[in-house]
Design an enzyme around this catalytic site. Structure first.
Site, mmCIF file in Angstrom:
data_model
loop_
_atom_site.group_PDB
_atom_site.id
_atom_site.type_symbol
_atom_site.label_atom_id
_atom_site.label_comp_id
_atom_site.label_asym_id
_atom_site.label_seq_id
_atom_site.Cartn_x
_atom_site.Cartn_y
_atom_site.Cartn_z
ATOM 1 N N GLU A 101 0.851 -1.196 0.000
ATOM 2 C CA GLU A 101 0.000 0.000 0.000
ATOM 3 C C GLU A 101 0.884 1.242 0.000
ATOM 4 O O GLU A 101 1.742 1.410 0.870
ATOM 5 C CB GLU A 101 -0.887 0.044 1.254
ATOM 6 C CG GLU A 101 -2.012 -0.952 1.273
ATOM 7 C CD GLU A 101 -3.249 -0.503 0.468
ATOM 8 O OE1 GLU A 101 -3.246 0.620 -0.089
ATOM 9 O OE2 GLU A 101 -4.209 -1.298 0.418
ATOM 10 N N HIS A 172 -3.505 -3.505 -8.471
ATOM 11 C CA HIS A 172 -4.837 -3.977 -8.075
ATOM 12 C C HIS A 172 -5.806 -3.817 -9.258
ATOM 13 O O HIS A 172 -6.708 -4.631 -9.459
ATOM 14 C CB HIS A 172 -5.311 -3.159 -6.859
ATOM 15 C CG HIS A 172 -6.337 -3.848 -6.019
ATOM 16 N ND1 HIS A 172 -6.927 -3.242 -4.938
ATOM 17 C CD2 HIS A 172 -6.887 -5.078 -6.108
ATOM 18 C CE1 HIS A 172 -7.793 -4.094 -4.389
ATOM 19 N NE2 HIS A 172 -7.795 -5.204 -5.092
ATOM 20 N N ASP A 182 -6.651 1.321 -8.363
ATOM 21 C CA ASP A 182 -5.315 1.548 -7.802
ATOM 22 C C ASP A 182 -4.309 0.531 -8.358
ATOM 23 O O ASP A 182 -4.714 -0.583 -8.672
ATOM 24 C CB ASP A 182 -5.342 1.506 -6.262
ATOM 25 C CG ASP A 182 -5.869 0.184 -5.687
ATOM 26 O OD1 ASP A 182 -6.865 -0.343 -6.210
ATOM 27 O OD2 ASP A 182 -5.268 -0.310 -4.728
HETATM 28 ZN ZN LIG Z 1 -6.054 -1.874 -3.730
#
Ligand SMILES: [Zn+2]
Length: 276
Positions: A101, A172, A182
């Protein structure tokens, strides 16, 4: 950096910061890295949320805008970052990938001279790129990643690839294209993969490519452009590349296709491969 017992450590042997999360399940052997943005205001906020059982989500690491890496799940343990997903016949990428992330506000809306996130924070135009997402048709603003953050992600990906023998780095938005945007157009995925896997990002004129699937050939570099007469190209149609723009390639079709010769237009670079 180095990996010791599936946790990240500095070269001097000291561990990176590790924040426990209850949002994890069994063991796995990772094959991919999956990149995400947090769509939030800060890394700390993302870490707090992903560490909370109510989130029912997690990632192996969170990378702040200052490049600081926080690990939350051991690299051989399933984290909950991918959701419903599939890639090249593999379903449920949580069981096959390391999730990274990146702290980033995500898509932004214009507000006068500035840009505003879904959570109401404003961003100056020099922090934003306007682009059409590869799975969408409309131009939007996207919060830029910081160089420190991208270098940290690149170093970590290289280490993970070496340590676990990973096959690829994905977004993703590659493994859940109808649900997710994303890491989006602000993430330099092509050059990232070229760095990590030595894939060429400069293509010579003489090289012949072919389509790997039925593929639309379009009037411009993006899925918002209309398919040309003669589209879609059948699989294994031979092409030569004239120009590149992002992940799109302007091509000359070398074969006669659907009764048409000398077809020229744009195709997505992911669905072509080098044959000579
Ligand atoms: Zn994601």
């Amino acid at each position: 950096m180095q990996i010791i017992e599936h946790r990240l450590h500095h070269d001097d042997g000291s561990p990176y910061s590790f924040v426990e999360t209850p949002n994890k399940s069994g063991r796995m052997n990772p094959q991919y890295v999956v990149m995400h943005y947090t769509a939030g205001p800060s890394a700390q906020q993302a870490i707090n949320w992903l560490g909370n059982s109510r989130a029912k989500a997690s990632a192996h690491v969170v990378i702040g805008r200052d490049g600081e890496i926080t690990q939350m799940v051991d690299f051989n343990t399933v984290a909950w970052h991918a959701g419903r997903s599939n890639w090249q016949g593999i379903r449920g990428l949580n069981h096959h990938s390391v999730g990274i992330e990146l702290s980033n506000a995500g898509p932004l809306m214009r507000s006068g001279d500035e840009w505003v996130s879904w959570f109401g924070q404003q961003y100056a135009s020099n922090e934003v790129v306007e682009a059409v997402h590869k799975n969408q048709t409309q131009m939007r603003g996207w919060h830029l990643y910081t160089p420190k953050q991208l270098y940290a992600a690149l170093d970590l990906s290289a280490l993970l690839i070496e340590h676990y023998g990973l096959k690829d780095v994905l977004g993703h938005d590659d493994i859940a294209p109808t649900r997710k945007t994303d890491p989006g157009p602000a993430f330099p995925m092509d050059s990232f993969r070229a760095h990590l896997f030595g894939r060429p990002d400069i293509i010579e004129d003489e090289e012949v490519f072919e389509t790997t699937a039925r593929l639309h050939i379009r009037s411009g570099a993006g899925s918002q452009y209309r398919p040309l007469k003669g589209s879609p190209l059948p699989a294994n149609t031979r092409l030569s590349i004239i120009a590149e723009q992002g992940s799109w390639r302007q091509v000359e079709v070398l074969d006669e296709v659907n009764g048409l010769m000398d077809l020229e237009g744009w195709v997505h670079g992911r669905y072509i491969r080098l044959v000579s």
